[in-house]
Design a protein around this motif. Structure first.
Motif, short mmCIF file in Angstrom:
data_model
loop_
_atom_site.label_atom_id
_atom_site.label_comp_id
_atom_site.label_asym_id
_atom_site.label_seq_id
_atom_site.Cartn_x
_atom_site.Cartn_y
_atom_site.Cartn_z
N UNK A 29 0.85 -1.18 0.00
CA UNK A 29 0.00 0.00 0.00
C UNK A 29 0.89 1.24 0.00
N UNK A 30 0.67 2.11 -0.96
CA UNK A 30 1.39 3.37 -0.99
C UNK A 30 0.56 4.48 -0.36
N UNK A 31 1.21 5.33 0.41
CA UNK A 31 0.53 6.43 1.08
C UNK A 31 1.23 7.74 0.72
N UNK A 32 0.46 8.71 0.24
CA UNK A 32 0.99 10.05 0.03
C UNK A 32 0.10 11.04 0.77
N UNK A 33 0.67 11.73 1.73
CA UNK A 33 -0.05 12.80 2.42
C UNK A 33 0.47 14.14 1.88
N UNK A 34 -0.44 15.00 1.49
CA UNK A 34 -0.07 16.28 0.89
C UNK A 34 -0.62 17.42 1.74
N UNK A 35 0.18 18.47 1.88
CA UNK A 35 -0.16 19.57 2.77
C UNK A 35 -0.04 20.91 2.06
N UNK A 36 -0.96 21.83 2.40
CA UNK A 36 -0.93 23.21 1.90
C UNK A 36 -1.01 23.25 0.37
N UNK A 37 -1.90 22.44 -0.19
CA UNK A 37 -2.09 22.41 -1.63
C UNK A 37 -3.25 23.33 -2.02
N UNK A 38 -3.33 23.62 -3.31
CA UNK A 38 -4.42 24.45 -3.85
C UNK A 38 -5.09 23.66 -4.96
N UNK A 39 -6.38 23.35 -4.76
CA UNK A 39 -7.17 22.59 -5.74
C UNK A 39 -8.11 23.54 -6.47
N UNK A 40 -8.21 23.39 -7.76
CA UNK A 40 -9.07 24.27 -8.56
C UNK A 40 -9.61 23.48 -9.74
N UNK A 41 -10.31 24.15 -10.64
CA UNK A 41 -10.68 23.51 -11.90
C UNK A 41 -9.40 23.05 -12.60
N UNK A 42 -9.48 21.93 -13.29
CA UNK A 42 -8.31 21.45 -14.01
C UNK A 42 -7.96 22.41 -15.14
N UNK A 43 -6.69 22.73 -15.30
CA UNK A 43 -6.30 23.60 -16.42
C UNK A 43 -6.48 22.86 -17.74
N UNK A 101 -8.64 8.90 -2.57
CA UNK A 101 -8.29 10.30 -2.33
C UNK A 101 -9.23 10.87 -1.28
N UNK A 102 -8.66 11.40 -0.18
CA UNK A 102 -9.47 11.89 0.93
C UNK A 102 -8.98 13.24 1.43
N UNK A 103 -9.90 13.98 2.03
CA UNK A 103 -9.57 15.22 2.73
C UNK A 103 -9.02 14.85 4.09
N UNK A 104 -7.74 15.08 4.29
CA UNK A 104 -7.06 14.65 5.51
C UNK A 104 -7.64 15.32 6.76
N UNK A 105 -8.12 16.56 6.63
CA UNK A 105 -8.61 17.29 7.80
C UNK A 105 -9.95 16.75 8.30
N UNK A 106 -10.60 15.89 7.52
CA UNK A 106 -11.85 15.30 7.96
C UNK A 106 -11.66 13.92 8.58
N UNK A 107 -10.42 13.47 8.70
CA UNK A 107 -10.12 12.19 9.31
C UNK A 107 -9.62 12.41 10.74
N UNK A 108 -9.77 11.38 11.57
CA UNK A 108 -9.53 11.55 13.00
C UNK A 108 -8.71 10.39 13.56
N UNK A 154 -7.26 21.48 1.54
CA UNK A 154 -5.86 21.93 1.48
C UNK A 154 -4.88 20.83 1.88
N UNK A 155 -5.36 19.75 2.51
CA UNK A 155 -4.50 18.63 2.91
C UNK A 155 -5.19 17.33 2.49
N UNK A 156 -4.45 16.46 1.82
CA UNK A 156 -5.07 15.24 1.29
C UNK A 156 -4.31 13.98 1.69
N UNK A 157 -5.02 12.88 1.64
CA UNK A 157 -4.46 11.55 1.82
C UNK A 157 -4.78 10.73 0.58
N UNK A 158 -3.75 10.17 -0.05
CA UNK A 158 -3.93 9.25 -1.17
C UNK A 158 -3.46 7.87 -0.74
#
Length: 223
Positions: A19-33, A119-126, A180-184
């Motif tokens: 299982x691969x885990x990538x946690x990302x912090x302080x990102x900016x998500x928008x419409x895809x360019x 793909x999850x919003x990390x700030x909604x996990x506990x 702004x923070x994700x878990x993959x």
């Protein structure tokens, strides 16, 4: 955040699981360019042509996944992973419409590597996060408001219980443009070596952060 844990009963059932885990912090998500939307569309069209010659259920990576499900005594036909559902849509000629930049990259990577990627919003996990098998006591409400039994299914769980799975859509930590923070979570091909697994995660991480900025941490969970 501590790296998620792999439950011992899951490792016992599928010793080769990675299982691969990538946690990302302080990102900016928008419409895809336009660049990403065009690349995603071109990839779908090329894949559809390939699938016309060789259906996805003949792919070795799909067979590897089905072997893991059989090891859990689950029916591959009744427990389709998110990656297989995406391949079904492409094979049927149904265009995957753009959602937002993070979701689009996640689906692009899932199709490219032919593996489920959550793909999850990390700030909604506990609390601590565990990748585990569902228990008899685990029940969740599916997106169609139906109660779903998840015994022996692969689950992602935090201190509040299951929050997702590679097999069915249940996402109480959905990623939006406000995230702004994700878990993959990458359910990697078990035939990959540890070096190959790290290389895949690093490539996926570069693609994600070239568009979203921020910082990240990569972990590889295995026996």
């Amino acid at each position: 955040m501590k790296p998620p844990l792999l439950e011992r009963t899951l490792l016992k059932a599928i010793p080769q699981i990675k299982i691969g885990i990538i946690t990302s912090y302080h990102i900016v998500i928008d419409d895809s360019p336009q660049m990403l939307r065009g690349r995603f569309q071109f990839f779908q069209e090329a894949l559809q042509l390939e699938l016309a010659e060789k259906p996805y259920d003949t792919f070795q990576k799909i067979e590897n996944w089905r072997s893991m499900l059989k090891a859990l005594q689950l029916s591959p036909k009744e427990n389709l992973p998110s990656s297989e559902l995406l391949l079904q849509q492409v094979q049927a000629g149904r265009k995957l419409e753009s959602i937002h930049s993070a979701s689009d990259i996640n689906r692009f990577l899932s199709l490219q590597y032919q593996i489920p990627i959550e793909l999850y919003d990390l700030d909604q996990l506990h609390g601590d996060i565990t990748i585990r098998l569902g228990l008899e006591t685990d029940t969740i409400i599916h997106e169609d408001n139906q109660k779903l039994e998840v015994k022996n299914l692969l689950l992602s769980s935090d201190s509040k219980g299951p929050f997702g799975s590679p097999i069915f859509r249940y996402n109480r930590a959905e990623v939006t443009k406000a995230t702004t923070n994700t878990l993959q979570i990458f359910y990697l091909n078990p035939e990959l070596t540890l070096d190959e697994s790290h290389q895949l995660l690093q490539a996926a991480d570069r693609m994600f952060h070239q568009l979203h900025g921020g910082q990240s941490k990569i972990h590889l969970l295995h026996d």
